[in-house]
Motif scaffolding. Structure first.
Motif, PDB file in Angstrom:
ATOM      1  N   ILE B  30      86.503 -36.304 -10.539  1.00 58.78           N
ATOM      2  CA  ILE B  30      86.182 -34.922 -10.884  1.00 58.78           C
ATOM      3  C   ILE B  30      85.503 -34.186  -9.740  1.00 58.78           C
ATOM      4  O   ILE B  30      84.648 -34.738  -9.052  1.00 58.78           O
ATOM      5  CB  ILE B  30      85.228 -34.918 -12.104  1.00 58.78           C
ATOM      6  N   SER B  31      85.908 -32.952  -9.545  1.00 57.65           N
ATOM      7  CA  SER B  31      85.157 -32.080  -8.641  1.00 57.65           C
ATOM      8  C   SER B  31      85.073 -30.702  -9.290  1.00 57.65           C
ATOM      9  O   SER B  31      85.765 -30.426 -10.267  1.00 57.65           O
ATOM     10  CB  SER B  31      85.847 -32.003  -7.280  1.00 57.65           C
ATOM     11  N   THR B  32      84.205 -29.873  -8.761  1.00 57.55           N
ATOM     12  CA  THR B  32      84.072 -28.532  -9.352  1.00 57.55           C
ATOM     13  C   THR B  32      84.324 -27.504  -8.261  1.00 57.55           C
ATOM     14  O   THR B  32      84.192 -27.787  -7.067  1.00 57.55           O
ATOM     15  CB  THR B  32      82.665 -28.306  -9.934  1.00 57.55           C
ATOM     16  N   ARG B  33      84.709 -26.332  -8.711  1.00 58.94           N
ATOM     17  CA  ARG B  33      84.930 -25.271  -7.739  1.00 58.94           C
ATOM     18  C   ARG B  33      84.554 -23.926  -8.343  1.00 58.94           C
ATOM     19  O   ARG B  33      84.923 -23.613  -9.467  1.00 58.94           O
ATOM     20  CB  ARG B  33      86.399 -25.255  -7.313  1.00 58.94           C
ATOM     21  N   ASP B 102      85.438 -13.912 -11.682  1.00 61.11           N
ATOM     22  CA  ASP B 102      84.686 -14.985 -11.038  1.00 61.11           C
ATOM     23  C   ASP B 102      84.645 -16.132 -12.040  1.00 61.11           C
ATOM     24  O   ASP B 102      84.304 -15.927 -13.199  1.00 61.11           O
ATOM     25  CB  ASP B 102      83.252 -14.526 -10.732  1.00 61.11           C
ATOM     26  N   SER B 103      85.039 -17.329 -11.584  1.00 65.67           N
ATOM     27  CA  SER B 103      85.181 -18.427 -12.538  1.00 65.67           C
ATOM     28  C   SER B 103      84.609 -19.737 -12.010  1.00 65.67           C
ATOM     29  O   SER B 103      84.428 -19.929 -10.803  1.00 65.67           O
ATOM     30  CB  SER B 103      86.667 -18.649 -12.858  1.00 65.67           C
ATOM     31  N   GLU B 104      84.363 -20.611 -12.943  1.00 56.11           N
ATOM     32  CA  GLU B 104      83.890 -21.954 -12.622  1.00 56.11           C
ATOM     33  C   GLU B 104      84.948 -22.926 -13.145  1.00 56.11           C
ATOM     34  O   GLU B 104      85.251 -22.936 -14.336  1.00 56.11           O
ATOM     35  CB  GLU B 104      82.553 -22.180 -13.331  1.00 56.11           C
ATOM     36  N   VAL B 105      85.509 -23.720 -12.232  1.00 55.96           N
ATOM     37  CA  VAL B 105      86.631 -24.577 -12.593  1.00 55.96           C
ATOM     38  C   VAL B 105      86.318 -26.040 -12.296  1.00 55.96           C
ATOM     39  O   VAL B 105      85.646 -26.345 -11.305  1.00 55.96           O
ATOM     40  CB  VAL B 105      87.898 -24.156 -11.795  1.00 55.96           C
ATOM     41  N   ILE B 106      86.796 -26.929 -13.177  1.00 54.72           N
ATOM     42  CA  ILE B 106      86.633 -28.358 -12.929  1.00 54.72           C
ATOM     43  C   ILE B 106      88.010 -28.938 -12.622  1.00 54.72           C
ATOM     44  O   ILE B 106      88.991 -28.631 -13.288  1.00 54.72           O
ATOM     45  CB  ILE B 106      86.010 -29.057 -14.148  1.00 54.72           C
ATOM     46  N   LEU B 107      88.064 -29.763 -11.578  1.00 58.83           N
ATOM     47  CA  LEU B 107      89.332 -30.323 -11.126  1.00 58.83           C
ATOM     48  C   LEU B 107      89.388 -31.815 -11.405  1.00 58.83           C
ATOM     49  O   LEU B 107      88.430 -32.535 -11.111  1.00 58.83           O
ATOM     50  CB  LEU B 107      89.503 -30.092  -9.615  1.00 58.83           C
ATOM     51  N   LEU B 108      90.498 -32.247 -11.947  1.00 59.23           N
ATOM     52  CA  LEU B 108      90.705 -33.681 -12.175  1.00 59.23           C
ATOM     53  C   LEU B 108      91.794 -34.129 -11.203  1.00 59.23           C
ATOM     54  O   LEU B 108      92.948 -33.679 -11.297  1.00 59.23           O
ATOM     55  CB  LEU B 108      91.143 -33.928 -13.620  1.00 59.23           C
ATOM     56  N   SER B 109      91.432 -34.985 -10.278  1.00 62.77           N
ATOM     57  CA  SER B 109      92.366 -35.412  -9.234  1.00 62.77           C
ATOM     58  C   SER B 109      93.508 -36.259  -9.795  1.00 62.77           C
ATOM     59  O   SER B 109      93.282 -37.286 -10.445  1.00 62.77           O
ATOM     60  CB  SER B 109      91.600 -36.215  -8.189  1.00 62.77           C
ATOM     61  N   LYS B 110      94.731 -35.827  -9.528  1.00 62.42           N
ATOM     62  CA  LYS B 110      95.887 -36.593  -9.987  1.00 62.42           C
ATOM     63  C   LYS B 110      95.901 -37.979  -9.345  1.00 62.42           C
ATOM     64  O   LYS B 110      96.083 -38.983 -10.021  1.00 62.42           O
ATOM     65  CB  LYS B 110      97.180 -35.864  -9.605  1.00 62.42           C
ATOM     66  N   GLU B 111      95.684 -37.989  -8.042  1.00 61.51           N
ATOM     67  CA  GLU B 111      95.749 -39.245  -7.292  1.00 61.51           C
ATOM     68  C   GLU B 111      94.801 -40.295  -7.871  1.00 61.51           C
ATOM     69  O   GLU B 111      95.204 -41.409  -8.172  1.00 61.51           O
ATOM     70  CB  GLU B 111      95.388 -38.939  -5.828  1.00 61.51           C
ATOM     71  N   LYS B 112      93.558 -39.871  -8.089  1.00 59.16           N
ATOM     72  CA  LYS B 112      92.572 -40.840  -8.578  1.00 59.16           C
ATOM     73  C   LYS B 112      92.798 -41.185 -10.041  1.00 59.16           C
ATOM     74  O   LYS B 112      92.612 -42.321 -10.464  1.00 59.16           O
ATOM     75  CB  LYS B 112      91.166 -40.284  -8.356  1.00 59.16           C
ATOM     76  N   GLN B 113      93.240 -40.193 -10.797  1.00 58.75           N
ATOM     77  CA  GLN B 113      93.511 -40.429 -12.211  1.00 58.75           C
ATOM     78  C   GLN B 113      94.668 -41.412 -12.361  1.00 58.75           C
ATOM     79  O   GLN B 113      94.644 -42.281 -13.238  1.00 58.75           O
ATOM     80  CB  GLN B 113      93.818 -39.076 -12.877  1.00 58.75           C
ATOM     81  N   GLU B 114      95.636 -41.314 -11.483  1.00 53.22           N
ATOM     82  CA  GLU B 114      96.799 -42.204 -11.594  1.00 53.22           C
ATOM     83  C   GLU B 114      96.460 -43.644 -11.245  1.00 53.22           C
ATOM     84  O   GLU B 114      97.120 -44.570 -11.726  1.00 53.22           O
ATOM     85  CB  GLU B 114      97.950 -41.684 -10.725  1.00 53.22           C
ATOM     86  N   VAL B 115      95.453 -43.817 -10.417  1.00 51.66           N
ATOM     87  CA  VAL B 115      95.000 -45.180 -10.156  1.00 51.66           C
ATOM     88  C   VAL B 115      94.342 -45.725 -11.417  1.00 51.66           C
ATOM     89  O   VAL B 115      94.623 -46.838 -11.861  1.00 51.66           O
ATOM     90  CB  VAL B 115      93.995 -45.212  -8.970  1.00 51.66           C
ATOM     91  N   LEU B 116      93.505 -44.901 -12.019  1.00 51.63           N
ATOM     92  CA  LEU B 116      92.771 -45.344 -13.215  1.00 51.63           C
ATOM     93  C   LEU B 116      93.668 -45.728 -14.381  1.00 51.63           C
ATOM     94  O   LEU B 116      93.412 -46.715 -15.066  1.00 51.63           O
ATOM     95  CB  LEU B 116      91.808 -44.239 -13.674  1.00 51.63           C
ATOM     96  N   ILE B 117      94.702 -44.908 -14.639  1.00 55.06           N
ATOM     97  CA  ILE B 117      95.524 -45.196 -15.822  1.00 55.06           C
ATOM     98  C   ILE B 117      96.267 -46.527 -15.725  1.00 55.06           C
ATOM     99  O   ILE B 117      96.722 -47.051 -16.723  1.00 55.06           O
ATOM    100  CB  ILE B 117      96.562 -44.086 -16.142  1.00 55.06           C
ATOM    101  N   LYS B 118      96.361 -47.060 -14.509  1.00 50.75           N
ATOM    102  CA  LYS B 118      97.045 -48.349 -14.370  1.00 50.75           C
ATOM    103  C   LYS B 118      96.166 -49.505 -14.849  1.00 50.75           C
ATOM    104  O   LYS B 118      96.670 -50.606 -15.102  1.00 50.75           O
ATOM    105  CB  LYS B 118      97.416 -48.602 -12.899  1.00 50.75           C
ATOM    106  N   THR B 119      94.865 -49.256 -14.916  1.00 50.28           N
ATOM    107  CA  THR B 119      93.957 -50.364 -15.261  1.00 50.28           C
ATOM    108  C   THR B 119      93.065 -50.068 -16.467  1.00 50.28           C
ATOM    109  O   THR B 119      92.503 -50.973 -17.054  1.00 50.28           O
ATOM    110  CB  THR B 119      93.014 -50.681 -14.073  1.00 50.28           C
ATOM    111  N   ASN B 120      92.940 -48.795 -16.795  1.00 51.69           N
ATOM    112  CA  ASN B 120      91.981 -48.454 -17.849  1.00 51.69           C
ATOM    113  C   ASN B 120      92.686 -47.838 -19.064  1.00 51.69           C
ATOM    114  O   ASN B 120      93.240 -46.740 -18.991  1.00 51.69           O
ATOM    115  CB  ASN B 120      90.947 -47.489 -17.247  1.00 51.69           C
ATOM    116  N   LEU B 121      92.629 -48.552 -20.166  1.00 45.83           N
ATOM    117  CA  LEU B 121      93.328 -48.109 -21.386  1.00 45.83           C
ATOM    118  C   LEU B 121      92.785 -46.799 -21.937  1.00 45.83           C
ATOM    119  O   LEU B 121      93.535 -45.978 -22.468  1.00 45.83           O
ATOM    120  CB  LEU B 121      93.214 -49.188 -22.461  1.00 45.83           C
ATOM    121  N   GLU B 122      91.498 -46.602 -21.808  1.00 42.39           N
ATOM    122  CA  GLU B 122      90.916 -45.372 -22.346  1.00 42.39           C
ATOM    123  C   GLU B 122      91.419 -44.149 -21.579  1.00 42.39           C
ATOM    124  O   GLU B 122      91.745 -43.119 -22.178  1.00 42.39           O
ATOM    125  CB  GLU B 122      89.385 -45.432 -22.299  1.00 42.39           C
ATOM    126  N   VAL B 123      91.483 -44.278 -20.271  1.00 44.43           N
ATOM    127  CA  VAL B 123      91.972 -43.153 -19.472  1.00 44.43           C
ATOM    128  C   VAL B 123      93.463 -42.927 -19.756  1.00 44.43           C
ATOM    129  O   VAL B 123      93.912 -41.791 -19.905  1.00 44.43           O
ATOM    130  CB  VAL B 123      91.733 -43.377 -17.967  1.00 44.43           C
TER     131      VAL B 123
END
Lengths: 191, 191
Positions: B30-33, B102-123
């Motif tokens: 996660i990152s914010t912008r 003017d907005s506040e946005v949260i970003l979910l990285s595809k790259e990192k999320q795709e690593v997680l889904i390979k090992t973590n059932l909850e994600v």
DNA sequence: CATTCCATTTGACATTTGTCAAAAAAAGCA
DNA sequence: TGCTTTTTTTGACAAATGTCAAATGGAATG
């Protein structure tokens, strides 16, 4: 195991890799159904409890709007289909699925699949791929409806799913394109 | 941890349960912008590598068709958005995402999320829920575009996302509804 | 406060698509 | 094959929406 089930598992493996053990588990979620032209795979008001895969044949997904029959989607050989909102929201389906030809369909049980994704990473990743793919299709269709003229949509359909044009009655194609059959008939005569 | 990130994780947990350990893992994705009115969150031609969440503000997703600017979607407070095809197909995005406020946005990285889904059932189960939800939205929008008149679509929008009507310029709303701004102006004057 | 720049509205007219009715063509059936 | 029914095409006209141009209104700026 029926050959068509084996091929089906191969198709799923193509979306996301499946070990022999996982394939074995999935077998338990799968059933097949032979359906004759005109019969319904999913009736109005029924909750959609499966993701369907057309091994061979042609299915149409449609609904009634003011007594008028509106086609929402066609699925031919080797395509998936389901009533999206009924499936996810577990509500009575407004959509009806009928066979336009004698067809062979493979059913993936939602209930059993949902048990599996809680414990099996491969199945979970498979479903992610499957839904991603559906989302892309839905998106493409949306773009097509929103900003192409009736004629452009017809041409796109001819390019992308020419078999539909030949197999499905004009009235179904017309409502799928979001136009009347008269308009489609006129478009056709000018091409 | 920023409070808005904590709230975001709570929102995700609402889709599918997440243990403290998994929340910890997700933090890394996660990152914010902070983004100002008029700035772009995703540019034309860029590959969409995140799923965005509008914590506060208003974003617009649009593209150019024959030099004409077409709005495809609005996302206000607490809504997700991303360029579907670019994200999944990893292709340059035809869609552009801009901030209408003017907005506040949260970003979910595809790259990192795709690593997680390979090992973590909850994600993995979280992503299944997230994409299912997107699919329902896409489906609803499709139904709306396909068989409602311009007026009906405007009324639906007023009911479902009234804040859009107040915050977004008429021309953006018009193209979102699939009509010209003149037509929308006329519809408006009759209500 | 005046000016400029956009956004929105309005008008006149063109185009697309829909509606209804009837004719023609095709498909299904005895 | 011939008859019946359904599907598709065609015509005349209506309705919805688009296009282009001009007028109006509002916000931003010097």
């Amino acid at each position: 195991m029926k050959p068509i089930v084996r091929e089906y598992l191969d198709t799923l493996s193509g979306l996301s890799p499946l070990s022999p053990q996982t394939r074995e588990l999935l077998l338990n979620c799968i059933s097949t159904r032979t359906i004759s032209k005109g019969e319904l795979l999913l009736e109005h008001g029924e909750v959609c409890k499966h993701i369907y895969y057309v091994d061979k044949g042609l299915m149409r997904i449609f609904y009634y709007k003011d007594k008028r029959d509106i086609t929402e989607w066609f699925a031919g050989d080797k395509q998936f289909l389901f009533s999206v909102r009924s499936y996810f929201e577990e509500t009575p389906s407004k959509l009806i699925i009928e066979a336009l030809e004698d067809s062979e369909v493979i059913l993936l049980s939602k209930e059993k699949q949902e048990v599996l994704i809680k414990t099996n990473l491969e199945v979970a990743n498979l479903m992610i791929k499957a839904f991603s793919y559906s989302l892309i299709l839905s998106q493409k269709r949306m773009e097509s409806i929103q900003f192409e003229s009736a004629k452009e949509r017809y041409v796109s359909l001819m390019e992308q799913q020419p078999e539909i044009i030949h197999k499905a009655p004009l009235q179904y194609i017309a409502s799928f394109l979001g136009i009347t059959q008269e308009t489609l008939s006129r478009i056709r005569s000018k091409i």
